[in-house]
Design a protein around this motif. Structure first.
Motif, PDB file in Angstrom:
ATOM      1  N   ASP A  86      -4.421   2.015  -3.150  1.00 41.81           N
ATOM      2  CA  ASP A  86      -5.643   1.261  -3.423  1.00 41.81           C
ATOM      3  C   ASP A  86      -5.412  -0.252  -3.409  1.00 41.81           C
ATOM      4  OD1 ASP A  86      -7.165   3.578  -3.698  1.00 41.81           O
ATOM      5  OD2 ASP A  86      -6.540   3.809  -5.793  1.00 41.81           O
ATOM      6  N   ALA A  87      -4.189  -0.691  -3.186  1.00 42.75           N
ATOM      7  CA  ALA A  87      -3.884  -2.122  -3.166  1.00 42.75           C
ATOM      8  C   ALA A  87      -4.533  -2.767  -1.948  1.00 42.75           C
ATOM      9  CB  ALA A  87      -2.379  -2.343  -3.139  1.00 42.75           C
ATOM     10  N   GLN A  88      -4.746  -4.063  -2.060  1.00 42.81           N
ATOM     11  CA  GLN A  88      -5.348  -4.811  -0.950  1.00 42.81           C
ATOM     12  C   GLN A  88      -4.373  -4.857   0.223  1.00 42.81           C
ATOM     13  OE1 GLN A  88      -6.242  -8.848  -1.915  1.00 42.81           O
ATOM     14  NE2 GLN A  88      -7.115  -9.284   0.080  1.00 42.81           N
ATOM     15  N   CYS A  89      -4.889  -4.633   1.393  1.00 40.39           N
ATOM     16  CA  CYS A  89      -4.082  -4.705   2.607  1.00 40.39           C
ATOM     17  C   CYS A  89      -3.842  -6.179   2.936  1.00 40.39           C
ATOM     18  CB  CYS A  89      -4.795  -4.012   3.762  1.00 40.39           C
ATOM     19  SG  CYS A  89      -3.845  -4.063   5.295  1.00 40.39           S
ATOM     20  N   LEU A  90      -2.591  -6.544   3.115  1.00 37.70           N
ATOM     21  CA  LEU A  90      -2.248  -7.930   3.408  1.00 37.70           C
ATOM     22  C   LEU A  90      -1.974  -8.166   4.888  1.00 37.70           C
ATOM     23  CD1 LEU A  90       0.068  -8.531   0.334  1.00 37.70           C
ATOM     24  CD2 LEU A  90      -2.350  -9.068   0.561  1.00 37.70           C
ATOM     25  N   CYS A  91      -2.165  -7.136   5.693  1.00 39.94           N
ATOM     26  CA  CYS A  91      -1.930  -7.247   7.132  1.00 39.94           C
ATOM     27  C   CYS A  91      -3.070  -8.005   7.806  1.00 39.94           C
ATOM     28  CB  CYS A  91      -1.849  -5.867   7.770  1.00 39.94           C
ATOM     29  SG  CYS A  91      -0.547  -4.834   7.105  1.00 39.94           S
TER      30      CYS A  91
ATOM     31  N   ASP B 238       1.004   1.685  -3.711  1.00 40.42           N
ATOM     32  CA  ASP B 238      -0.323   1.845  -4.305  1.00 40.42           C
ATOM     33  C   ASP B 238      -1.364   1.874  -3.184  1.00 40.42           C
ATOM     34  OD1 ASP B 238      -2.650   1.824  -5.771  1.00 40.42           O
ATOM     35  OD2 ASP B 238      -2.375  -0.210  -6.572  1.00 40.42           O
TER      36      ASP B 238
ATOM     37  N   ARG C 106       0.816  -1.218   0.000  1.00 41.01           N
ATOM     38  CA  ARG C 106       0.000   0.000   0.000  1.00 41.01           C
ATOM     39  C   ARG C 106       0.842   1.256   0.000  1.00 41.01           C
ATOM     40  NH1 ARG C 106      -5.350  -0.556   3.339  1.00 41.01           N
ATOM     41  NH2 ARG C 106      -5.829   1.128   1.926  1.00 41.01           N
TER      42      ARG C 106
ATOM     43  N   THR D 169      -5.863  -8.378  10.459  1.00 44.67           N
ATOM     44  CA  THR D 169      -6.686  -7.373  11.134  1.00 44.67           C
ATOM     45  C   THR D 169      -6.635  -7.620  12.628  1.00 44.67           C
ATOM     46  OG1 THR D 169      -8.662  -8.710  11.024  1.00 44.67           O
ATOM     47  CG2 THR D 169      -8.263  -7.232   9.157  1.00 44.67           C
TER      48      THR D 169
END
Length: 51
Positions: free
Chosen positions: A8-13, A6, A3, A15
Motif C-alpha cells: 500500500d506504500a506510495q509508488c516512487l517510480c 508494503d 512496495r 510513470t
C-alpha cells in the motif's frame, strides 16, 4: 522497492507518461536545434557555392 515491503506504500517510480513527456520535450528541443543548424548550413553552403 518500498512496495515490496508494503504493497500500500506510495509508488516512487516514474510513470510511463512522465517518461514519455520528458522524452517528447527532449525530442522537440533537438528538432528545434536541428532546424536552426540547417538554416546555417544552407546559408553557408550557398556562400561556398557562389565562390
Amino acid at each position: 522497492m518500498a512496495r515490496i515491503q508494503d504493497p500500500d506504500a506510495q509508488c516512487l517510480c516514474d510513470t510511463l507518461t512522465a517518461r514519455l513527456d520528458l522524452l517528447t520535450g527532449k525530442l522537440r528541443d533537438l528538432e528545434e536545434r536541428q532546424r536552426y543548424a540547417n538554416v546555417w548550413w544552407h546559408a553557408l553552403s550557398a556562400v561556398v557555392r557562389e565562390c
